[in-house]
Motif scaffolding. Sequence first.
Motif, mmCIF file in Angstrom:
data_model
loop_
_atom_site.group_PDB
_atom_site.id
_atom_site.type_symbol
_atom_site.label_atom_id
_atom_site.label_comp_id
_atom_site.label_asym_id
_atom_site.label_seq_id
_atom_site.Cartn_x
_atom_site.Cartn_y
_atom_site.Cartn_z
ATOM 1 N N LYS A 36 0.819 -1.203 0.000
ATOM 2 C CA LYS A 36 0.000 0.000 0.000
ATOM 3 C C LYS A 36 0.856 1.258 0.000
ATOM 4 C CE LYS A 36 -3.822 -2.214 2.479
ATOM 5 N NZ LYS A 36 -4.662 -2.195 3.711
ATOM 6 N N THR A 37 2.089 1.118 0.433
ATOM 7 C CA THR A 37 3.028 2.232 0.436
ATOM 8 C C THR A 37 4.416 1.703 0.131
ATOM 9 O OG1 THR A 37 3.991 4.017 1.770
ATOM 10 C CG2 THR A 37 3.397 2.007 2.912
ATOM 11 N N SER A 38 5.229 2.537 -0.449
ATOM 12 C CA SER A 38 6.592 2.111 -0.794
ATOM 13 C C SER A 38 7.599 2.519 0.265
ATOM 14 C CB SER A 38 6.999 2.718 -2.150
ATOM 15 O OG SER A 38 6.958 4.142 -2.088
ATOM 16 N N ASP A 39 7.109 3.104 1.349
ATOM 17 C CA ASP A 39 8.007 3.607 2.391
ATOM 18 C C ASP A 39 7.478 3.193 3.756
ATOM 19 O OD1 ASP A 39 10.132 4.873 3.551
ATOM 20 O OD2 ASP A 39 9.254 6.873 3.456
ATOM 21 N N TYR A 40 8.364 3.108 4.716
ATOM 22 C CA TYR A 40 7.976 2.822 6.100
ATOM 23 C C TYR A 40 9.019 3.448 7.009
ATOM 24 C CZ TYR A 40 11.492 -0.890 5.700
ATOM 25 O OH TYR A 40 12.646 -1.579 5.485
ATOM 26 N N GLY A 41 8.733 3.471 8.268
ATOM 27 C CA GLY A 41 9.667 4.071 9.207
ATOM 28 C C GLY A 41 9.388 5.531 9.495
ATOM 29 N N ASN A 42 8.180 6.010 9.102
ATOM 30 C CA ASN A 42 7.836 7.403 9.409
ATOM 31 C C ASN A 42 7.619 7.611 10.908
ATOM 32 O OD1 ASN A 42 7.905 8.198 6.690
ATOM 33 N ND2 ASN A 42 5.789 7.498 6.360
ATOM 34 N N VAL A 43 7.255 6.548 11.601
ATOM 35 C CA VAL A 43 7.097 6.588 13.056
ATOM 36 C C VAL A 43 8.081 5.590 13.651
ATOM 37 C CG1 VAL A 43 5.544 6.225 15.006
ATOM 38 C CG2 VAL A 43 4.650 7.175 12.864
ATOM 39 N N THR A 44 8.890 6.031 14.595
ATOM 40 C CA THR A 44 9.873 5.153 15.229
ATOM 41 C C THR A 44 9.817 5.302 16.745
ATOM 42 O OG1 THR A 44 11.640 6.813 15.148
ATOM 43 C CG2 THR A 44 11.438 5.314 13.248
ATOM 44 N N ALA A 45 10.405 4.363 17.414
ATOM 45 C CA ALA A 45 10.478 4.407 18.883
ATOM 46 C C ALA A 45 11.850 3.908 19.307
ATOM 47 C CB ALA A 45 9.381 3.554 19.496
ATOM 48 N N HIS A 46 12.515 4.670 20.154
ATOM 49 C CA HIS A 46 13.839 4.268 20.638
ATOM 50 C C HIS A 46 13.683 3.432 21.897
ATOM 51 C CE1 HIS A 46 18.195 4.492 21.039
ATOM 52 N NE2 HIS A 46 17.996 4.669 22.340
ATOM 53 N N VAL A 47 14.356 2.284 21.906
ATOM 54 C CA VAL A 47 14.283 1.376 23.048
ATOM 55 C C VAL A 47 15.686 1.040 23.506
ATOM 56 C CG1 VAL A 47 13.471 -0.852 23.907
ATOM 57 C CG2 VAL A 47 12.155 0.357 22.158
ATOM 58 N N ASN A 48 15.896 1.079 24.814
ATOM 59 C CA ASN A 48 17.171 0.697 25.406
ATOM 60 C C ASN A 48 16.867 -0.280 26.535
ATOM 61 O OD1 ASN A 48 19.958 2.477 26.984
ATOM 62 N ND2 ASN A 48 19.918 0.579 25.844
ATOM 63 N N GLY A 49 17.368 -1.504 26.408
ATOM 64 C CA GLY A 49 17.027 -2.495 27.420
ATOM 65 C C GLY A 49 17.841 -3.766 27.306
ATOM 66 N N CYS A 50 17.285 -4.854 27.798
ATOM 67 C CA CYS A 50 17.969 -6.151 27.807
ATOM 68 C C CYS A 50 17.095 -7.214 27.148
ATOM 69 C CB CYS A 50 18.271 -6.582 29.247
ATOM 70 S SG CYS A 50 19.554 -5.617 30.066
ATOM 71 N N LEU A 51 17.755 -8.213 26.594
ATOM 72 C CA LEU A 51 17.050 -9.352 26.028
ATOM 73 C C LEU A 51 16.814 -10.373 27.141
ATOM 74 C CD1 LEU A 51 18.956 -9.858 22.658
ATOM 75 C CD2 LEU A 51 16.711 -8.820 22.999
ATOM 76 N N LYS A 52 15.550 -10.564 27.475
ATOM 77 C CA LYS A 52 15.208 -11.473 28.575
ATOM 78 C C LYS A 52 14.380 -12.639 28.045
ATOM 79 C CE LYS A 52 15.209 -7.621 31.843
ATOM 80 N NZ LYS A 52 14.512 -6.929 32.944
ATOM 81 N N LYS A 53 14.643 -13.808 28.587
ATOM 82 C CA LYS A 53 13.934 -15.002 28.145
ATOM 83 C C LYS A 53 12.462 -14.908 28.529
ATOM 84 C CE LYS A 53 14.182 -20.059 28.281
ATOM 85 N NZ LYS A 53 14.927 -21.226 28.821
#
Length: 276
Positions: free
Chosen positions: A124-141
């Motif tokens: 439907k669109t040729s672009d994405y990433g107009n909205v982003t969110a920054h995350v800083n954390g850990c990978l937890k099981k």
Amino acid sequence: MKTLRSVMLVLMIFVGIGLFYNGLDGIASFKKPVDLYAEDTNVTELGRLDNVEVDVYAILDCFASETTTTKRNGSVTGKKVDYYYILPAFDGDDTYYIGLKASSKEHNDYEKIADLTWDWLEGKTSDYGNVTAHVNGCLKKMDKELYKYMKEWFEEAEWFDSDADIEKYVLNVSLEPVNFGTSRIVFLVCIGIMVVGVIVLILGFRSDGKHKKQVKEQTHVVINGVSYPKASFEHINRCILNREKIFAVQELRDLTGLDLEEAQKVIDNWNQYYLV
């Protein structure tokens, strides 16, 4: 010293529990952040102790939510909802999928990112990433139930050709946001308490050992410069242990000839004279 040691031991137990549940975040807080989407980052090589950051520009869907309620006197006083999204991650040309934990405040932003992602996937669109969110954390099981929900999403979407591919590319980890500044401070405070606690316990045990040696070696009790056989004060000591101070004072006067005021002073400070 014994009271301080007991208090410190209880405090160390609580601190130890805190370190058990949150200590790994504290360790990760001292590490340099790893960009999940950097060219040289392999998501399969990242572990629990890594400090991971990412600018989220694409997510597939929310595959589960978890509601936590707090109660007081049987009534619900608070409610917290966490959402788990599917986040693509990479190892070279291979695409893997991990969980992404989001709070209710972040829910709307992630829904927008998911909608834009699907618009791009469906052409439907040729672009994405107009909205982003920054995350800083850990990978937890993830727990078994949460991981099951994630795999079921891929099964229902028929995303992969086989269950083997799901097992390979759907990783049992979730990126969970962590306030590393707070985690670092809490971790250092906890370690400091543990170190002080260990020192207090060591000094306490040494003091106990020294005191036991002094008790064993004490054969006489010195009162007002006069030395008396320790055995002659055993009954007085039993009176003090039984909180019979009146009898202890009277017997001490009979044995030593002290006046009433002097005898009371000695009994009030009995541990300085008679070591037990």
